[in-house]
Scaffold this motif. Sequence first.
Motif, short mmCIF file in Angstrom:
data_model
loop_
_atom_site.label_atom_id
_atom_site.label_comp_id
_atom_site.label_asym_id
_atom_site.label_seq_id
_atom_site.Cartn_x
_atom_site.Cartn_y
_atom_site.Cartn_z
N LEU A 340 0.84 -1.19 0.00
CA LEU A 340 0.00 0.00 0.00
C LEU A 340 0.88 1.25 0.00
O LEU A 340 0.65 2.19 -0.78
N PHE A 341 1.89 1.27 0.86
CA PHE A 341 2.79 2.42 0.89
C PHE A 341 3.53 2.57 -0.44
O PHE A 341 3.63 3.67 -0.99
N GLN A 342 4.01 1.46 -0.97
CA GLN A 342 4.75 1.47 -2.24
C GLN A 342 3.91 2.08 -3.37
O GLN A 342 4.42 2.86 -4.18
N MET A 343 2.64 1.73 -3.41
CA MET A 343 1.79 2.19 -4.50
C MET A 343 1.26 3.61 -4.30
O MET A 343 0.63 4.17 -5.20
N THR A 344 1.51 4.19 -3.13
CA THR A 344 0.99 5.54 -2.86
C THR A 344 2.12 6.52 -2.54
O THR A 344 1.87 7.61 -2.05
N TYR A 345 3.35 6.14 -2.86
CA TYR A 345 4.53 6.96 -2.59
C TYR A 345 5.11 7.42 -3.92
O TYR A 345 5.03 6.71 -4.93
N PRO A 346 5.75 8.60 -3.98
CA PRO A 346 6.32 9.07 -5.23
C PRO A 346 7.38 8.13 -5.79
O PRO A 346 8.23 7.62 -5.04
N GLY A 347 7.35 7.93 -7.09
CA GLY A 347 8.29 7.02 -7.74
C GLY A 347 7.55 5.88 -8.40
O GLY A 347 6.34 5.69 -8.20
N ALA A 348 8.27 5.10 -9.19
CA ALA A 348 7.68 3.99 -9.94
C ALA A 348 7.79 2.70 -9.14
O ALA A 348 8.90 2.20 -8.94
N PRO A 349 6.68 2.13 -8.66
CA PRO A 349 6.74 0.89 -7.89
C PRO A 349 7.11 -0.29 -8.76
O PRO A 349 6.74 -0.35 -9.94
N CYS A 350 7.84 -1.23 -8.18
CA CYS A 350 8.25 -2.44 -8.90
C CYS A 350 7.89 -3.67 -8.07
O CYS A 350 8.36 -3.81 -6.93
N ILE A 351 7.07 -4.54 -8.64
CA ILE A 351 6.69 -5.80 -8.00
C ILE A 351 7.67 -6.88 -8.42
O ILE A 351 7.95 -7.04 -9.62
N TYR A 352 8.22 -7.61 -7.47
CA TYR A 352 9.10 -8.73 -7.81
C TYR A 352 8.22 -9.94 -8.10
O TYR A 352 7.35 -10.30 -7.29
N TYR A 353 8.44 -10.57 -9.26
CA TYR A 353 7.55 -11.62 -9.73
C TYR A 353 7.20 -12.62 -8.63
O TYR A 353 8.07 -13.09 -7.88
N GLY A 354 5.92 -12.92 -8.53
CA GLY A 354 5.46 -13.91 -7.56
C GLY A 354 5.10 -13.36 -6.21
O GLY A 354 4.39 -14.03 -5.45
N ASP A 355 5.58 -12.18 -5.87
CA ASP A 355 5.20 -11.59 -4.58
C ASP A 355 3.69 -11.45 -4.49
O ASP A 355 3.10 -11.60 -3.41
N GLU A 356 3.06 -11.19 -5.63
CA GLU A 356 1.61 -10.96 -5.63
C GLU A 356 0.80 -12.21 -5.32
O GLU A 356 -0.38 -12.12 -4.97
N VAL A 357 1.42 -13.38 -5.47
CA VAL A 357 0.71 -14.63 -5.15
C VAL A 357 1.28 -15.32 -3.92
O VAL A 357 0.97 -16.48 -3.64
N GLY A 358 2.15 -14.62 -3.19
CA GLY A 358 2.61 -15.14 -1.91
C GLY A 358 3.92 -15.89 -1.91
O GLY A 358 4.24 -16.58 -0.94
#
Length: 473
Positions: A340-358
């Motif tokens: 949540l903080f990452q997606m609402t903070y200045p800058g381009a957020p980067c998801i590391y593959y697979g984090d989204e599925v645990g």
Amino acid sequence: MSKSVHTPDWVKDAVFYQIYPDRFAKSSRVQKANNLQPWGDTPHPHKYQGGDLLGVVEHLDHLVDLGVTAIYFCPIFQSASNHRYHTHDYYQVDPMLGGNEALKELLDEAHKRGIKVVLDGVFNHSSRGFFQFNDILENGPSSAYVDWFHIHGWPLDPYGSGPANYEAWWGMKALPKFNTNTQAVREFLWDVAEYWVKFGIDGWRLDVPNEIDDDAFWREFRRRVKNVNPEAYIVGEIWGDATRWLQGDQFDAVMNYLFTRPAIGFFGSRSLDYEQVRGTGYEHIDTMDAQAFAGHMQHILTMYPKEVVLAQLNLLGSHDTPRYRTVTGGDETAYQMAVLFQMTYPGAPCIYYGDEVGLSGGKDPLCRGAFPWDKPETWNRKALDYTKKVVKARLSHAVLRRGDFKVLYAQGDVLVYERTLEGERAVVVINASTREQQVPLDLSGEYLEVIGDNRVRLNGQITMPARTGYLLV
């Protein structure tokens, strides 16, 4: 500092997704070698699991559904290592990944979906199999390429236990360091950079660029890349203060580990696994309360020009670090608050593959596990849904991408901040404590809590459940 600092406009609105090619997905359309590790086995430093670029193509819709608008790939060029930081041929995509044709298909399909593609450029060092270095091994002092590397004596010992007699990255014999004082080497590396941008990639992530301690090299690198595509993204792997490279004449941004460390230290303060930190690029992580966290996060916004700040690659982990869940002791609430903080903070957020599925995983190589496409029942659906919601919120509200950032309240384990842009306002409230908290809030009236999609009525305060974040618009 350059009079004018410009970074690619598209990056400021992007949501990145980092892919480790050998472990993301594999396609039956790419011919496979026989001696592969089974998909999903414990990651091994040397074994391949057979991921490829066409596998990525076949799963692009997952990224679209997640809200991803840019992919950053770990190296894809021909190499004798599963991570491919040991480059053999800078002009050939590894045949195991599908070759140059697979990259072309990937670029076409990604671009159709509005997804940019950034490649990893390993320009400080090559490999023992790189042609010019191999020529030196074959011909010794008679090689035409002796000045392409830093040779200190003869014979060279690339595989034995004796002195290498050549410079290598961190003394690793497998990674001979280029001599970038040699003009032919400079021209070769600059040409590689231009070649792939002309091919259609949208930028470069630069591996250990500080090891090429030569601002003139990087200035010319930037000039040549931007001459091909002025909106190409150049992001460096710098773990600390990157002021030297972010003056507008070298890199657009860096991998923002100054963001990552405190995002672990605050949201994971109660569950931080110190053993996972030791011996990694993190070196040390301090746990911190909301006040310390807010102070740090405000400070790093002042370190560089705003154009750079909005293009910084904000990550919660990478192929070089333990996964976020693992370093925070498996605390799912830490992940949710952090993303949540990452997606609402200045800058381009980067998801590391697979984090989204645990996915979890410790230090390298354990952080490089295979994406469990074959085991969807193991996916953390709650995490996936939550990640989709916060990504969608970022993409739906320009204020979360380009707005000013201001901390409104930071006490104990409670953080409140706002983003503002041309009359639009968003307020984020995060309660990182293990107890419900009454939080003072300079808001009155009805607001939409975006994550839960609920209308809430406020009158100067809000009741925050434990280990929870709200996004109010």
